[in-house]
Design a protein around this motif. Structure first.
Motif, PDB file in Angstrom:
ATOM      1  N   SER A 266       0.798  -1.295   0.192  1.00 51.48           N
ATOM      2  CA  SER A 266       0.100   0.036  -0.025  1.00 51.48           C
ATOM      3  C   SER A 266       0.944   1.320  -0.056  1.00 51.48           C
ATOM      4  N   LEU A 267       0.293   2.239  -0.199  1.00 51.27           N
ATOM      5  CA  LEU A 267       0.830   3.705  -0.289  1.00 51.27           C
ATOM      6  C   LEU A 267       1.395   4.118   0.861  1.00 51.27           C
ATOM      7  N   PRO A 268       0.580   4.062   2.176  1.00 55.79           N
ATOM      8  CA  PRO A 268       1.139   4.096   3.309  1.00 55.79           C
ATOM      9  C   PRO A 268       2.290   3.190   3.683  1.00 55.79           C
ATOM     10  N   ALA A 269       2.314   2.123   3.255  1.00 58.17           N
ATOM     11  CA  ALA A 269       3.589   1.146   3.535  1.00 58.17           C
ATOM     12  C   ALA A 269       4.875   1.793   3.000  1.00 58.17           C
ATOM     13  N   VAL A 270       4.797   2.157   1.649  1.00 56.10           N
ATOM     14  CA  VAL A 270       5.593   2.713   1.009  1.00 56.10           C
ATOM     15  C   VAL A 270       6.214   4.100   1.748  1.00 56.10           C
ATOM     16  N   MET A 271       4.929   4.748   2.258  1.00 59.75           N
ATOM     17  CA  MET A 271       5.701   6.154   2.854  1.00 59.75           C
ATOM     18  C   MET A 271       6.220   5.752   4.146  1.00 59.75           C
ATOM     19  N   LYS A 272       5.955   4.612   4.886  1.00 57.06           N
ATOM     20  CA  LYS A 272       6.708   4.175   6.148  1.00 57.06           C
ATOM     21  C   LYS A 272       8.323   4.078   5.724  1.00 57.06           C
ATOM     22  N   HIS A 273       8.573   3.253   4.634  1.00 57.90           N
ATOM     23  CA  HIS A 273       9.702   2.747   4.002  1.00 57.90           C
ATOM     24  C   HIS A 273      10.488   4.333   3.800  1.00 57.90           C
ATOM     25  N   LEU A 274       9.607   5.152   3.138  1.00 59.99           N
ATOM     26  CA  LEU A 274      10.262   6.488   2.924  1.00 59.99           C
ATOM     27  C   LEU A 274      10.746   7.349   4.080  1.00 59.99           C
ATOM     28  N   ASP A 275       9.817   7.050   5.186  1.00 61.93           N
ATOM     29  CA  ASP A 275      10.337   7.657   6.303  1.00 61.93           C
ATOM     30  C   ASP A 275      11.811   7.326   7.072  1.00 61.93           C
ATOM     31  N   VAL A 276      11.996   5.932   6.760  1.00 60.36           N
ATOM     32  CA  VAL A 276      13.016   5.172   7.349  1.00 60.36           C
ATOM     33  C   VAL A 276      14.038   5.814   6.488  1.00 60.36           C
ATOM     34  N   LEU A 277      14.242   5.993   5.231  1.00 61.00           N
ATOM     35  CA  LEU A 277      15.281   6.399   4.327  1.00 61.00           C
ATOM     36  C   LEU A 277      15.503   7.720   4.563  1.00 61.00           C
ATOM     37  N   SER A 278      14.491   8.782   5.000  1.00 58.45           N
ATOM     38  CA  SER A 278      14.678  10.084   5.003  1.00 58.45           C
ATOM     39  C   SER A 278      15.335  10.226   6.475  1.00 58.45           C
ATOM     40  N   GLU A 279      15.016   9.438   7.366  1.00 60.65           N
ATOM     41  CA  GLU A 279      15.515   9.674   8.510  1.00 60.65           C
ATOM     42  C   GLU A 279      16.972   9.118   8.829  1.00 60.65           C
ATOM     43  N   ALA A 280      17.491   8.141   7.851  1.00 60.81           N
ATOM     44  CA  ALA A 280      18.745   7.890   7.891  1.00 60.81           C
ATOM     45  C   ALA A 280      19.599   8.684   6.941  1.00 60.81           C
ATOM     46  N   GLY A 281      18.638   9.744   6.394  1.00 63.15           N
ATOM     47  CA  GLY A 281      19.460  11.040   5.491  1.00 63.15           C
ATOM     48  C   GLY A 281      19.764  10.401   4.183  1.00 63.15           C
ATOM     49  N   LEU A 282      19.212   9.261   3.705  1.00 64.48           N
ATOM     50  CA  LEU A 282      19.579   8.774   2.142  1.00 64.48           C
ATOM     51  C   LEU A 282      18.530   9.253   1.204  1.00 64.48           C
ATOM     52  N   ILE A 283      17.306  10.028   1.650  1.00 71.43           N
ATOM     53  CA  ILE A 283      16.898  10.665   0.742  1.00 71.43           C
ATOM     54  C   ILE A 283      16.275  11.984   1.169  1.00 71.43           C
TER      55      ILE A 283
ATOM     56  N   LEU B  48      17.466  11.384  -4.166  1.00 69.38           N
ATOM     57  CA  LEU B  48      18.570  10.575  -3.579  1.00 69.38           C
ATOM     58  C   LEU B  48      19.562  11.588  -2.832  1.00 69.38           C
ATOM     59  N   ARG B  49      19.971  11.019  -1.809  1.00 65.84           N
ATOM     60  CA  ARG B  49      21.178  11.786  -0.820  1.00 65.84           C
ATOM     61  C   ARG B  49      22.028  10.576  -0.501  1.00 65.84           C
ATOM     62  N   ALA B  50      23.390  10.779  -1.448  1.00 61.94           N
ATOM     63  CA  ALA B  50      24.302   9.595  -1.240  1.00 61.94           C
ATOM     64  C   ALA B  50      25.296   9.729  -0.218  1.00 61.94           C
ATOM     65  N   ALA B  51      25.229  10.912   0.481  1.00 66.82           N
ATOM     66  CA  ALA B  51      26.442  11.099   1.421  1.00 66.82           C
ATOM     67  C   ALA B  51      26.487   9.986   2.467  1.00 66.82           C
ATOM     68  N   PRO B  52      25.446   9.351   3.115  1.00 64.78           N
ATOM     69  CA  PRO B  52      25.161   8.511   4.124  1.00 64.78           C
ATOM     70  C   PRO B  52      26.016   6.950   3.532  1.00 64.78           C
ATOM     71  N   MET B  53      25.754   6.960   2.050  1.00 64.30           N
ATOM     72  CA  MET B  53      26.454   5.525   1.567  1.00 64.30           C
ATOM     73  C   MET B  53      27.604   5.940   1.465  1.00 64.30           C
ATOM     74  N   ALA B  54      28.252   7.096   1.393  1.00 64.12           N
ATOM     75  CA  ALA B  54      29.817   7.088   1.139  1.00 64.12           C
ATOM     76  C   ALA B  54      30.398   6.804   2.385  1.00 64.12           C
ATOM     77  N   GLU B  55      29.668   7.281   3.716  1.00 65.91           N
ATOM     78  CA  GLU B  55      30.141   6.849   4.902  1.00 65.91           C
ATOM     79  C   GLU B  55      30.132   5.456   5.064  1.00 65.91           C
ATOM     80  N   ALA B  56      29.050   4.726   4.625  1.00 68.10           N
ATOM     81  CA  ALA B  56      29.158   3.243   4.807  1.00 68.10           C
ATOM     82  C   ALA B  56      30.303   2.557   4.063  1.00 68.10           C
ATOM     83  N   SER B  57      30.227   3.108   2.646  1.00 65.52           N
ATOM     84  CA  SER B  57      31.381   2.496   1.826  1.00 65.52           C
ATOM     85  C   SER B  57      32.699   2.720   2.526  1.00 65.52           C
ATOM     86  N   GLU B  58      32.942   3.746   3.039  1.00 71.12           N
ATOM     87  CA  GLU B  58      34.314   4.210   3.577  1.00 71.12           C
ATOM     88  C   GLU B  58      34.490   2.873   4.716  1.00 71.12           C
TER      89      GLU B  58
END
Length: 95
Positions: A46-63, A76-86
């Motif tokens: 459902s759309l509300p389920a997608v929104m919850k996933h987007l909330d998690v991504l937003s809180e992690a700074g990924l979007i 997309l905000r890739a800075a947190p992934m750069a930290e994970a990659s490092e």
């Protein structure tokens, strides 16, 4: 002893642990900006389920989300992934 030195890194890996969230990030990697309704279209959840996933991504700074009128656009905000990659690169010698 447990060391919690990188809470942002923990949020990044927790967000990336879910296949739906990884698929959302992959879609955002294809286009600069995508509306929430476009992101939700290929999923059987459902759309509300997608929104919850987007909330998690937003809180992690990924979007980043921006609302214009009735449309919410995600980017997309890739800075947190750069930290994970490092962090992961430190262990590459063991691979």
């Amino acid at each position: 002893m447990v060391y919690l030195l990188h809470p942002s890194l923990d949020r990044t890996f927790a967000a990336l642990a879910d296949p739906t969230r990884r698929a959302l990030l992959a879609r955002l990697g294809e286009d600069a900006e995508v509306s929430v309704s476009e992101l939700a279209r290929p999923f059987t959840i459902s759309l509300p389920a997608v929104m919850k996933h987007l909330d998690v991504l937003s809180e992690a700074g990924l979007i980043a989300r921006e609302k214009t009128g009735r449309t919410v656009v995600c980017r997309l905000r890739a800075a947190p992934m750069a930290e994970a990659s490092e962090w992961l690169n430190r262990y590459e010698k063991f691979w």
